[in-house]
Design a protein around this motif. Sequence first.
Motif, PDB file in Angstrom:
ATOM      1  N   GLY A   1      13.226   8.032   4.797  1.00  0.00           N
ATOM      2  CA  GLY A   1      12.163   8.666   4.047  1.00  0.00           C
ATOM      3  C   GLY A   1      11.453   7.594   3.113  1.00  0.00           C
ATOM      4  N   GLN A   2      11.645   7.701   2.001  1.00  0.00           N
ATOM      5  CA  GLN A   2      10.987   6.867   1.155  1.00  0.00           C
ATOM      6  C   GLN A   2      11.813   5.990   0.078  1.00  0.00           C
ATOM      7  N   HIS A   3      10.935   4.960  -0.508  1.00  0.00           N
ATOM      8  CA  HIS A   3      11.709   4.007  -1.437  1.00  0.00           C
ATOM      9  C   HIS A   3      10.740   3.533  -2.605  1.00  0.00           C
ATOM     10  N   PRO A   4      10.136   4.698  -3.370  1.00  0.00           N
ATOM     11  CA  PRO A   4       9.110   4.273  -4.256  1.00  0.00           C
ATOM     12  C   PRO A   4       9.140   3.373  -5.136  1.00  0.00           C
ATOM     13  N   THR A   5      10.420   3.088  -5.813  1.00  0.00           N
ATOM     14  CA  THR A   5      10.485   1.991  -6.713  1.00  0.00           C
ATOM     15  C   THR A   5      10.370   0.646  -6.132  1.00  0.00           C
ATOM     16  N   GLN A   6      10.891   0.446  -4.906  1.00  0.00           N
ATOM     17  CA  GLN A   6      10.762  -0.678  -4.001  1.00  0.00           C
ATOM     18  C   GLN A   6       9.104  -1.109  -4.112  1.00  0.00           C
ATOM     19  N   THR A   7       8.526   0.142  -3.635  1.00  0.00           N
ATOM     20  CA  THR A   7       7.059  -0.018  -3.620  1.00  0.00           C
ATOM     21  C   THR A   7       6.505  -0.470  -4.779  1.00  0.00           C
ATOM     22  N   MET A   8       6.806  -0.084  -5.958  1.00  0.00           N
ATOM     23  CA  MET A   8       6.281  -0.450  -7.268  1.00  0.00           C
ATOM     24  C   MET A   8       6.368  -2.249  -7.322  1.00  0.00           C
ATOM     25  N   LEU A   9       7.712  -2.422  -7.159  1.00  0.00           N
ATOM     26  CA  LEU A   9       7.951  -3.900  -7.360  1.00  0.00           C
ATOM     27  C   LEU A   9       7.263  -4.769  -6.292  1.00  0.00           C
ATOM     28  N   ASP A  10       7.186  -4.148  -5.140  1.00  0.00           N
ATOM     29  CA  ASP A  10       6.195  -4.780  -3.777  1.00  0.00           C
ATOM     30  C   ASP A  10       4.886  -5.175  -4.375  1.00  0.00           C
ATOM     31  N   LEU A  11       4.320  -4.090  -4.864  1.00  0.00           N
ATOM     32  CA  LEU A  11       2.881  -4.124  -5.622  1.00  0.00           C
ATOM     33  C   LEU A  11       2.805  -5.211  -6.686  1.00  0.00           C
ATOM     34  N   PHE A  12       3.740  -5.163  -7.577  1.00  0.00           N
ATOM     35  CA  PHE A  12       4.030  -5.935  -8.521  1.00  0.00           C
ATOM     36  C   PHE A  12       4.054  -7.550  -8.133  1.00  0.00           C
ATOM     37  N   THR A  13       4.902  -7.688  -7.278  1.00  0.00           N
ATOM     38  CA  THR A  13       4.912  -9.055  -6.630  1.00  0.00           C
ATOM     39  C   THR A  13       3.483  -9.630  -5.988  1.00  0.00           C
ATOM     40  N   ILE A  14       2.908  -8.513  -5.142  1.00  0.00           N
ATOM     41  CA  ILE A  14       1.610  -9.113  -4.435  1.00  0.00           C
ATOM     42  C   ILE A  14       0.457  -9.335  -5.720  1.00  0.00           C
ATOM     43  N   ARG A  15       0.491  -8.457  -6.525  1.00  0.00           N
ATOM     44  CA  ARG A  15      -0.323  -8.680  -7.733  1.00  0.00           C
ATOM     45  C   ARG A  15      -0.218  -9.889  -8.383  1.00  0.00           C
ATOM     46  N   LYS A  16       0.856 -10.152  -8.461  1.00  0.00           N
ATOM     47  CA  LYS A  16       1.420 -11.540  -9.436  1.00  0.00           C
ATOM     48  C   LYS A  16       0.916 -12.642  -8.638  1.00  0.00           C
ATOM     49  N   GLU A  17       1.453 -12.708  -7.366  1.00  0.00           N
ATOM     50  CA  GLU A  17       1.116 -13.833  -6.376  1.00  0.00           C
ATOM     51  C   GLU A  17      -0.504 -14.134  -6.125  1.00  0.00           C
ATOM     52  N   LYS A  18      -0.887 -12.901  -6.001  1.00  0.00           N
ATOM     53  CA  LYS A  18      -2.294 -12.812  -5.199  1.00  0.00           C
ATOM     54  C   LYS A  18      -3.292 -12.508  -6.205  1.00  0.00           C
ATOM     55  N   LYS A  19      -2.866 -12.129  -7.644  1.00  0.00           N
ATOM     56  CA  LYS A  19      -3.811 -11.905  -8.513  1.00  0.00           C
ATOM     57  C   LYS A  19      -4.350 -10.157  -8.308  1.00  0.00           C
ATOM     58  N   LYS A  20      -4.525  -9.610  -7.187  1.00  0.00           N
ATOM     59  CA  LYS A  20      -4.736  -8.424  -6.960  1.00  0.00           C
ATOM     60  C   LYS A  20      -4.460  -8.000  -5.598  1.00  0.00           C
ATOM     61  N   VAL A  21      -4.368  -6.907  -5.342  1.00  0.00           N
ATOM     62  CA  VAL A  21      -3.781  -6.067  -4.168  1.00  0.00           C
ATOM     63  C   VAL A  21      -5.084  -6.128  -3.081  1.00  0.00           C
ATOM     64  N   GLU A  22      -5.812  -5.495  -3.579  1.00  0.00           N
ATOM     65  CA  GLU A  22      -7.181  -5.177  -2.862  1.00  0.00           C
ATOM     66  C   GLU A  22      -7.793  -6.179  -2.019  1.00  0.00           C
ATOM     67  N   GLY A  23      -8.109  -5.829  -0.732  1.00  0.00           N
ATOM     68  CA  GLY A  23      -8.705  -6.881   0.070  1.00  0.00           C
ATOM     69  C   GLY A  23      -7.667  -7.866   0.759  1.00  0.00           C
ATOM     70  N   ASN A  24      -6.430  -7.877   0.344  1.00  0.00           N
ATOM     71  CA  ASN A  24      -5.573  -8.787   1.015  1.00  0.00           C
ATOM     72  C   ASN A  24      -5.229  -8.168   2.612  1.00  0.00           C
ATOM     73  N   ASN A  25      -4.992  -9.078   3.513  1.00  0.00           N
ATOM     74  CA  ASN A  25      -4.617  -8.799   4.780  1.00  0.00           C
ATOM     75  C   ASN A  25      -3.113  -8.598   4.781  1.00  0.00           C
ATOM     76  N   VAL A  26      -2.493  -7.477   4.791  1.00  0.00           N
ATOM     77  CA  VAL A  26      -0.932  -7.347   4.877  1.00  0.00           C
ATOM     78  C   VAL A  26      -0.463  -7.130   6.310  1.00  0.00           C
ATOM     79  N   VAL A  27       0.370  -8.177   6.664  1.00  0.00           N
ATOM     80  CA  VAL A  27       1.029  -7.538   8.047  1.00  0.00           C
ATOM     81  C   VAL A  27       2.484  -7.264   7.797  1.00  0.00           C
ATOM     82  N   ILE A  28       2.695  -6.101   8.206  1.00  0.00           N
ATOM     83  CA  ILE A  28       4.044  -5.780   8.066  1.00  0.00           C
ATOM     84  C   ILE A  28       4.764  -5.769   9.227  1.00  0.00           C
ATOM     85  N   VAL A  29       5.800  -6.139   9.347  1.00  0.00           N
ATOM     86  CA  VAL A  29       6.632  -6.620  10.847  1.00  0.00           C
ATOM     87  C   VAL A  29       8.073  -5.998  10.671  1.00  0.00           C
TER      88      VAL A  29
END
Length: 311
Positions: free
Chosen positions: A135-163
Amino acid sequence: MSTDFKGMDVVSIRDFSREQIEHVLRLADKMVPIAKGDERSVMLEGRILGTLFYEPSTRTRLSFESAMARLGGRSLGFSEAKVASVAKGETLADTIRMVDSYCDLIVLRHPQEGAAKLAGHFASRPVINAGDGAGQHPTQTMLDLFTIRKEKKKVEGNNVVIVGDLKYGRTVHSLSEALAMFGAQLTFVAPPSLQIPKEHLKAIEAMGHKPKISTSLEDAIKDADVLYVTRIQKERFPDPSEYQKVAGMYRIDLNMLKQVKSDLIIMLPLPRVTEIAPEVDSTPYAKYFDQAFNGVPVRMALLALVLGGAK
Ligand code: ASP
């Protein structure tokens, strides 16, 4: 939607608006020195977290427990269903009713989809979903977004490939919808039998996005800003021979990284089996161990908000 999360159940990422997630991430930023042990906090002193893990976990359970301890609280619970009364036939409802009276907040991981929602009905305390089957893993998503924002400054506009395993991978189910909400572009790479379920694709399209669907990681990786790798979820395959057909299908090694953007980041919720070759760990692209640490400040923020220790 309000940013007062006190007493809230955290079942699905759909329970949150972008503004609410940003609120958690901002508080998580402030938690980092405490998460590292450089500063002390007693924000949740006297509070008890119940961690009920009916499925294996390393990072999620330990980072929740670390988060609680760093804020001065304590944890109790079990990490294996066979040591709890469920082995004697106790229902989830009965276990939840009991644990509800032993703690202030329940974190639940369970093999059945919908288990956290069900637990929420039986608990008077807030319940946080730490993964419910496929089903879902919402707290993992929050830490994933936190990581992207930290590394890339923002989430918006990034091309994210999920494999990988987009069918059974619960991290992807939560993350893909959140990424769309935050304005990232999505490419889903998987064998046709493990592609992203229609339910999530529809939700993403309803937000005005047109994700790319592919089977070729070689093609997709060239334009990626973020590569989010997932494990093929062996334990969820009804037929082991179906697993054998797709196991090891995508593997990131140094050769694969020859044509990537210089600022690509590679993420993985972990554990890994063969998805990423160990030699990739020492490249600047590898962010999965930082990502695992980020679970602590993010879960601290969420615990503090849900228990009402922070605004
Ligand atoms: N640890 C993650 C989860 O519990 C990812 C995985 O198991 O592959 O969903």
